[in-house]
Design a protein around this motif. Sequence first.
Motif, short mmCIF file in Angstrom:
data_model
loop_
_atom_site.label_atom_id
_atom_site.label_comp_id
_atom_site.label_asym_id
_atom_site.label_seq_id
_atom_site.Cartn_x
_atom_site.Cartn_y
_atom_site.Cartn_z
N UNK A 69 0.82 -1.22 0.00
CA UNK A 69 0.00 0.00 0.00
C UNK A 69 0.85 1.26 0.00
N UNK A 70 0.34 2.26 -0.67
CA UNK A 70 1.05 3.54 -0.73
C UNK A 70 0.71 4.34 0.53
N UNK A 71 1.74 4.78 1.26
CA UNK A 71 1.46 5.38 2.57
C UNK A 71 1.16 6.89 2.53
N UNK A 105 -2.86 6.78 5.68
CA UNK A 105 -2.27 6.48 7.00
C UNK A 105 -3.17 6.98 8.12
N UNK A 106 -3.72 8.17 7.91
CA UNK A 106 -4.62 8.77 8.91
C UNK A 106 -5.88 7.92 9.10
N UNK A 107 -6.45 7.46 7.98
CA UNK A 107 -7.67 6.64 8.06
C UNK A 107 -7.38 5.34 8.81
N UNK A 108 -6.25 4.71 8.50
CA UNK A 108 -5.90 3.43 9.15
C UNK A 108 -5.73 3.65 10.66
N UNK A 120 -11.54 6.47 -3.40
CA UNK A 120 -10.68 7.26 -2.49
C UNK A 120 -9.80 6.37 -1.62
N UNK A 121 -10.21 5.11 -1.46
CA UNK A 121 -9.40 4.19 -0.66
C UNK A 121 -10.05 3.80 0.67
N UNK A 126 -9.78 0.33 5.42
CA UNK A 126 -10.42 -0.51 6.44
C UNK A 126 -9.79 -1.89 6.45
N UNK A 127 -9.51 -2.42 5.25
CA UNK A 127 -8.89 -3.75 5.16
C UNK A 127 -7.51 -3.72 5.82
#
Length: 217
Positions: free
Chosen positions: A26-28, A33-36, A57-58, A63-64
């Motif tokens: 995944x591209x960070x 990163x904030x969502x994760x 948007x990802x 979430x995954x």
Amino acid sequence: MSIERLGAHYGFERMPFGKDLAPGMLHPHRAHAEAVARIGWCVCERRIGVISGECGAGKTVAARAAVRSLDSSRHTVIYLGTPGVGLRGLYGTIVSALGGDPRFHCSALIPQAQELLAAEEAERGKRVILVCDEAHLLDAQCLEGLRCLQNAEMDQTAPFCLLLLGQPTLRRRLRLGGFAALDQRVGLRYAIAGLQADETASYIAHHLKLAGLGHAV
Ligand SMILES: Nc1ncnc2c1ncn2[C@@H]1O[C@H](COP(=O)(O)OP(=O)(O)OP(=O)(O)O)[C@@H](O)[C@H]1O
Ligand SMILES: [Mg+2]
């Protein structure tokens, strides 16, 4: 020209921008990163999280990534990916995922889902994460039904974490008066924004590299 020859022409070993990305692929960028990180908080606190963003948007990828990083012996992830199945369908999926045999009548199915959700943490020590994708397509009955599942022990504790992933209309819909009870219980609201110009360049280079183009842009 076949897709294989087209790929070979550009030097791709696999098609770029694929969906089957392993966690390390995944591209960070910042929004991802904030969502994760925020989803991780939501899981810890057993809160309701609303993750919104335009198509692509990802949201699902974030979430995954967040749930993959959880210890599977202490978490149970239930993915509700088809909002059109109605309330019975949602409850049925939850009950089946928790090892139950869904009862036929809604009046029996609802307490069955509530009991199984409560037992998962109390008896098996596993925190449940309900990931409801395409949540902007959920009808009012389903949104209310999901909220009611969160009412445990006279609303004192939340028995699980609920993640609602959806397009920006989801956020706007929840603000409508009819969903006030759900809206005021939301503990995390995060809108995944588009990429900045520099992030876009690095994102494209990242995907081209994953596709096997060593000498990326
Ligand atoms: N962090 C990331 N790193 C690399 N690729 C990504 C990342 N986030 C998203 N993508 C790419 O973008 C595609 C779309 O992402 P995703 O399916 O999560 O979007 P979405 O917001 O859930 O869209 P939709 O609203 O259509 O469901 C993925 O298949 C993947 O190729
Ligand atoms: Mg998605």
